[in-house]
Write a protein that holds these residues in place. Sequence first.
Motif, PDB file in Angstrom:
ATOM      1  N   ARG A 167      -6.177  -8.009   2.259  1.00  0.00           N
ATOM      2  CA  ARG A 167      -7.079  -7.181   3.062  1.00  0.00           C
ATOM      3  C   ARG A 167      -8.295  -7.972   3.549  1.00  0.00           C
ATOM      4  O   ARG A 167      -8.865  -7.661   4.595  1.00  0.00           O
ATOM      5  N   GLU A 206       0.833  -1.209   0.000  1.00  0.00           N
ATOM      6  CA  GLU A 206       0.000   0.000   0.000  1.00  0.00           C
ATOM      7  C   GLU A 206       0.870   1.262   0.000  1.00  0.00           C
ATOM      8  O   GLU A 206       0.458   2.310  -0.492  1.00  0.00           O
ATOM      9  N   HIS A 263      -8.551   4.089   1.354  1.00  0.00           N
ATOM     10  CA  HIS A 263      -7.536   3.132   0.905  1.00  0.00           C
ATOM     11  C   HIS A 263      -7.852   2.624  -0.503  1.00  0.00           C
ATOM     12  O   HIS A 263      -6.965   2.498  -1.349  1.00  0.00           O
ATOM     13  N   GLU A 264      -9.135   2.330  -0.747  1.00  0.00           N
ATOM     14  CA  GLU A 264      -9.548   1.846  -2.068  1.00  0.00           C
ATOM     15  C   GLU A 264      -9.278   2.906  -3.135  1.00  0.00           C
ATOM     16  O   GLU A 264      -8.828   2.579  -4.243  1.00  0.00           O
ATOM     17  N   ALA A 321      -3.215  -4.127  -6.868  1.00  0.00           N
ATOM     18  CA  ALA A 321      -4.591  -4.150  -6.378  1.00  0.00           C
ATOM     19  C   ALA A 321      -5.052  -5.568  -6.063  1.00  0.00           C
ATOM     20  O   ALA A 321      -5.716  -5.806  -5.046  1.00  0.00           O
ATOM     21  N   GLY A 341      -5.894  -6.776  -2.329  1.00  0.00           N
ATOM     22  CA  GLY A 341      -7.273  -7.194  -2.097  1.00  0.00           C
ATOM     23  C   GLY A 341      -7.361  -8.526  -1.386  1.00  0.00           C
ATOM     24  O   GLY A 341      -8.157  -8.711  -0.458  1.00  0.00           O
ATOM     25  N   LEU A 358      -6.809   2.557  -6.340  1.00  0.00           N
ATOM     26  CA  LEU A 358      -7.304   2.791  -7.699  1.00  0.00           C
ATOM     27  C   LEU A 358      -6.434   3.814  -8.424  1.00  0.00           C
ATOM     28  O   LEU A 358      -6.112   3.658  -9.611  1.00  0.00           O
ATOM     29  N   PHE A 395     -11.751   2.726   4.773  1.00  0.00           N
ATOM     30  CA  PHE A 395     -11.654   1.702   3.731  1.00  0.00           C
ATOM     31  C   PHE A 395     -11.797   2.333   2.348  1.00  0.00           C
ATOM     32  O   PHE A 395     -11.048   2.008   1.422  1.00  0.00           O
ATOM     33  N   ALA A 396     -12.749   3.272   2.215  1.00  0.00           N
ATOM     34  CA  ALA A 396     -12.970   3.938   0.929  1.00  0.00           C
ATOM     35  C   ALA A 396     -11.739   4.741   0.509  1.00  0.00           C
ATOM     36  O   ALA A 396     -11.399   4.788  -0.689  1.00  0.00           O
TER      37      ALA A 396
END
Length: 222
Positions: free
Chosen positions: A155, A89, A135-136, A148, A152, A140, A132-133
């Motif tokens: 996570r 990350e 990090h997503e 990714a 994923g 992206l 979470f949003a």
Amino acid sequence: MRLVPNSLHDEVAAKLRDRIFAGALVPGSFIDESALCAELSISRTPLREALKVLTAEGLLRHEPRRGCFVSQITEQDLDEIFPVIALLEGRCAFEAARNATDADLAALEQLHDRLQRNAKGKRITEYYETNFAIHEAIILLANNRWLAQVIGDLRKIVKLARLQQLHAPGRLEQSLSEHMAVYAALKAHDAEGAEAAMRTHLTRQRVALRELARNQKSRITA
């Protein structure tokens, strides 16, 4: 409740995954295939395909002649997984800092504003969802499907324990500060700074979980 036959085993896997993350299926619990087939009005075949998917993800473990059980994540698992996630990350944050447009940064600013409001209100579940949003969004922006994909998979395992760390004393405020540091580096297009801040953020998550586990153990043995 009847499921449509389209990608049936994927739908079943999604439902069971949601139950695991919500705590309705607790770590170590047995997956009762007969009961689930009756509840979902499905045959054993799509259910067993779904169980294979969740086993491959690490959310379930299969024991020969006994069946499937919800995985129990250990301290060793967390010690091994967190450095890998921090590395991956961190790289996402590096790439995101180089790729982010003004529009991307404006969207991230809105998410961080929501994060601050949730932290101020001590709304841990909502904070985690916004976290979470974010990090997503950063993953992206990195625009690397291999990163990714691996993140994923990892996570899903860490999600079994990550929410708990926000209950550690002072962790919510610390987490917010770490996120703001990541955002400041992204806004400045400071790739190396964003990478370092993200790795620090994830490393401290592991520290918080370790302290929480130590405190829980102390209370049990006291």
